[in-house]
Design an enzyme around this catalytic site. Structure first.
Site, PDB file in Angstrom:
ATOM      1  CB  THR A   1      -0.383   0.293   1.114  1.00 13.38           C
ATOM      2  OG1 THR A   1      -1.620  -1.261   1.457  1.00 13.38           O
ATOM      3  CG2 THR A   1      -1.363   1.760   1.270  1.00 13.38           C
ATOM      4  CB  THR A   2       3.488   2.721   2.490  1.00 11.32           C
ATOM      5  OG1 THR A   2       2.997   1.645   3.742  1.00 11.32           O
ATOM      6  CG2 THR A   2       4.087   3.741   2.592  1.00 11.32           C
TER       7      THR A   2
ATOM      8  CE1 TYR B   1      -2.144  -5.417   3.482  1.00 13.15           C
ATOM      9  CE2 TYR B   1      -0.882  -5.037   1.830  1.00 13.15           C
ATOM     10  CZ  TYR B   1      -1.146  -4.313   2.593  1.00 13.15           C
ATOM     11  OH  TYR B   1      -1.440  -3.220   3.145  1.00 13.15           O
TER      12      TYR B   1
ATOM     13  CE  LYS C   1       1.161  -5.811   4.541  1.00 16.40           C
ATOM     14  NZ  LYS C   1       0.330  -4.519   5.878  1.00 16.40           N
TER      15      LYS C   1
ATOM     16  CB  SER D   1      -3.545  -3.679   6.838  1.00 18.75           C
ATOM     17  OG  SER D   1      -1.790  -3.999   7.281  1.00 18.75           O
TER      18      SER D   1
ATOM     19  N   GLY E   1      -0.402  -4.808  10.405  1.00 18.78           N
ATOM     20  CA  GLY E   1      -0.423  -3.888  10.207  1.00 18.78           C
ATOM     21  C   GLY E   1      -1.613  -2.417  10.854  1.00 18.78           C
TER      22      GLY E   1
ATOM     23  CG  ASP F   1       2.417   1.130  11.562  1.00 21.43           C
ATOM     24  OD1 ASP F   1       1.513   0.284  11.454  1.00 21.43           O
ATOM     25  OD2 ASP F   1       2.989   1.558  11.455  1.00 21.43           O
ATOM     26  CD  GLU F   2      -2.819   3.138  13.987  1.00 20.34           C
ATOM     27  OE1 GLU F   2      -1.191   2.933  13.322  1.00 20.34           O
ATOM     28  OE2 GLU F   2      -3.779   4.063  12.583  1.00 20.34           O
TER      29      GLU F   2
ATOM     30  CB  VAL G   1       3.689  -5.500   7.290  1.00 20.73           C
ATOM     31  CG1 VAL G   1       4.291  -4.778   6.418  1.00 20.73           C
ATOM     32  CG2 VAL G   1       4.643  -6.557   7.592  1.00 20.73           C
TER      33      VAL G   1
ATOM     34  CB  SER H   1       3.501   3.427   6.176  1.00 30.15           C
ATOM     35  OG  SER H   1       2.638   4.161   7.956  1.00 30.15           O
TER      36      SER H   1
HETATM   37  C1  LIG Z   1      -4.152   1.643   5.664  1.00 38.03           C
HETATM   38  C2  LIG Z   1      -2.496   1.659   5.604  1.00 38.03           C
HETATM   39  O1  LIG Z   1      -2.102   2.548   4.773  1.00 38.03           O
HETATM   40  N1  LIG Z   1      -2.002   1.012   6.633  1.00 38.03           N
HETATM   41  C3  LIG Z   1      -0.590   1.335   6.736  1.00 38.03           C
HETATM   42  C4  LIG Z   1      -0.342   1.764   8.181  1.00 38.03           C
HETATM   43  O2  LIG Z   1       0.879   1.070   8.583  1.00 38.03           O
HETATM   44  C5  LIG Z   1      -0.722   2.654   8.999  1.00 38.03           C
HETATM   45  O3  LIG Z   1      -0.432   4.056   7.081  1.00 38.03           O
HETATM   46  C6  LIG Z   1      -0.708   2.679   9.721  1.00 38.03           C
HETATM   47  O4  LIG Z   1      -0.736   2.019  11.056  1.00 38.03           O
HETATM   48  C7  LIG Z   1      -1.119   5.125  10.532  1.00 38.03           C
HETATM   49  O5  LIG Z   1      -1.847   4.440  10.207  1.00 38.03           O
HETATM   50  C8  LIG Z   1      -0.359  -0.765   6.682  1.00 38.03           C
HETATM   51  O6  LIG Z   1      -0.881  -1.471   7.378  1.00 38.03           O
HETATM   52  C9  LIG Z   1      -0.004   0.043   5.085  1.00 38.03           C
HETATM   53  C10 LIG Z   1       1.109  -1.285   4.642  1.00 38.03           C
HETATM   54  O7  LIG Z   1       1.076  -2.716   5.123  1.00 38.03           O
HETATM   55  C11 LIG Z   1       1.235  -1.838   3.224  1.00 38.03           C
HETATM   56  O8  LIG Z   1       1.811  -0.693   3.054  1.00 38.03           O
HETATM   57  O9  LIG Z   1       1.604  -2.465   2.887  1.00 38.03           O
END
Ligand SMILES: CC(=O)N[C@@H]([C@@H](O)[C@H](O)[C@H](O)CO)[C@@H](O)CC(=O)C(=O)O
Length: 311
Positions: free
Chosen positions: A42-43, A134, A164, A166, A190, A192-193, A207, A209
């Site tokens: 995603t990122t 995922y 994975k 999320s 996935g 992070d918070e 995993v 961002s």
């Molecule tokens: C919806 C989204 O982008 N979720 C992020 C999180 O890391 C998210 O940015 C973080 O928890 C902040 O809300 C990841 O789960 C995305 C991810 O793993 C990816 O880039 O594949």
């Protein structure tokens, strides 16, 4: 528990600047303690890249990460099964450590069996590579619970390695772990918070961002959790939450992640691709001020007297 946070790739756009990937690898390993990479997710705007770009990005990470990174998982999900299979095969050819696939999200699978049939066909194109499902329902719109998808999946996909996850549904996540305790699945969280809550439920990795620039901080939380120092682990999670809560209120997504990563690492991530819009200058300035106030920009150089600091 081997529970290092993995990172996501930001291809430096709009034309991909492959030349910074080597520097990116070194930054993650040396500055953030991140040695596991999830590419074209995603990122990394994987779904906004052409197939040939996705192949090239994967090749570059595998080449530059050799002997430096532990695990490189390539996301190969696509709307077209054929394209997904091509990417899976390619990941195997270049020596990736695993592949991951999201649910197809235009013509959607309407139940678990249909989804697994799709995943199975992709996995079969790379029969020697560990396979991850995922689960990111907010973005795919495929709301089939992960717990359901996991039921009997190994019988259909022998290379199935893990999930994975999320999503914020910790009931679903907890049940994925609980119902598969006898299996050696990886449960990669996935959100992070909320990572600490997921660790309590049995997450085996992460995993996300923010590990691009808060990898070191997150590793401190993982280490505290590992040594059962839950009070420190909670402090670390709250610090991370303070930052994420702040940027979420400003409007936080892939574009903003790129801007923050450029700011923290000094590596130019470039703008995102349409339909995403570049993060505003106002966002970046505010995010920078918050990072500074939490001491997230100076791990080795703690400032005295900063009461709000999180280091
Ligand atoms: C919806 C989204 O982008 N979720 C992020 C999180 O890391 C998210 O940015 C973080 O928890 C902040 O809300 C990841 O789960 C995305 C991810 O793993 C990816 O880039 O594949």
């Amino acid at each position: 528990m081997d529970c290092l946070g993995s990172s996501l790739l930001h291809p430096p756009f709009r034309e991909i600047n492959f030349s910074v990937i080597g520097q990116y690898v070194d930054y993650l390993v040396e500055e953030q303690g991140v040695k596991n990479i999830f590419v074209n997710g995603t990122t990394g705007e994987g779904l906004s890249l052409s197939i040939s770009e996705r192949r090239r990005v994967a090749e570059e990470w595998v080449t530059k990460g050799r002997n430096k990174l532990d695990q490189i998982v390539i996301h190969v999900g696509a709307l077209s099964l054929k394209e997904s299979q091509e990417l899976a095969q390619h990941a195997a050819e270049i020596g990736a450590d695993g592949i991951a696939v999201i649910a197809p999200f235009f013509l959607k699978p309407w139940n678990k069996d249909v989804l697994i049939n799709f995943l199975k066909e992709v996995a079969a194109a790379a029969p020697a590579l560990p396979f991850y499902y995922y689960h990111i329902p907010a973005l795919t719109g495929v709301k089939i619970r992960a717990e359901e998808v996991l039921g009997g999946i190994q019988e259909k996909i022998p290379t199935f390695q893990g999930l994975k996850f999320s999503d914020t549904d910790l009931l679903d996540f907890g049940q994925c772990v609980d119902q598969n305790r006898q299996r050696q699945f990886a449960f990669l969280f996935g959100v992070d918070e909320q990572l600490l809550s997921a660790l309590v439920m049995g997450a085996t990795g992460a995993v996300g961002s923010t590990y691009n620039y808060l990898g070191k901080k997150t590793n401190q939380m993982l280490e505290a959790f590992e040594r059962k120092d839950f009070s420190s682990a909670l402090n670390h999670q709250f610090c991370i939450q303070r930052f994420i809560n702040f940027v979420v209120k400003l409007g936080f997504g892939v574009s903003q992640t790129k801007a923050i990563m450029t700011l923290v690492s000094g590596i130019p991530m470039g703008p995102p691709r349409l339909p995403l819009q570049k993060a505003s200058r106002e966002f970046t300035d505010n995010a920078e001020a918050k990072l500074r106030s939490l001491d997230f920009l100076s791990f080795n150089d703690l400032k005295d007297g900063n009461l709000g600091a999180c280091s």
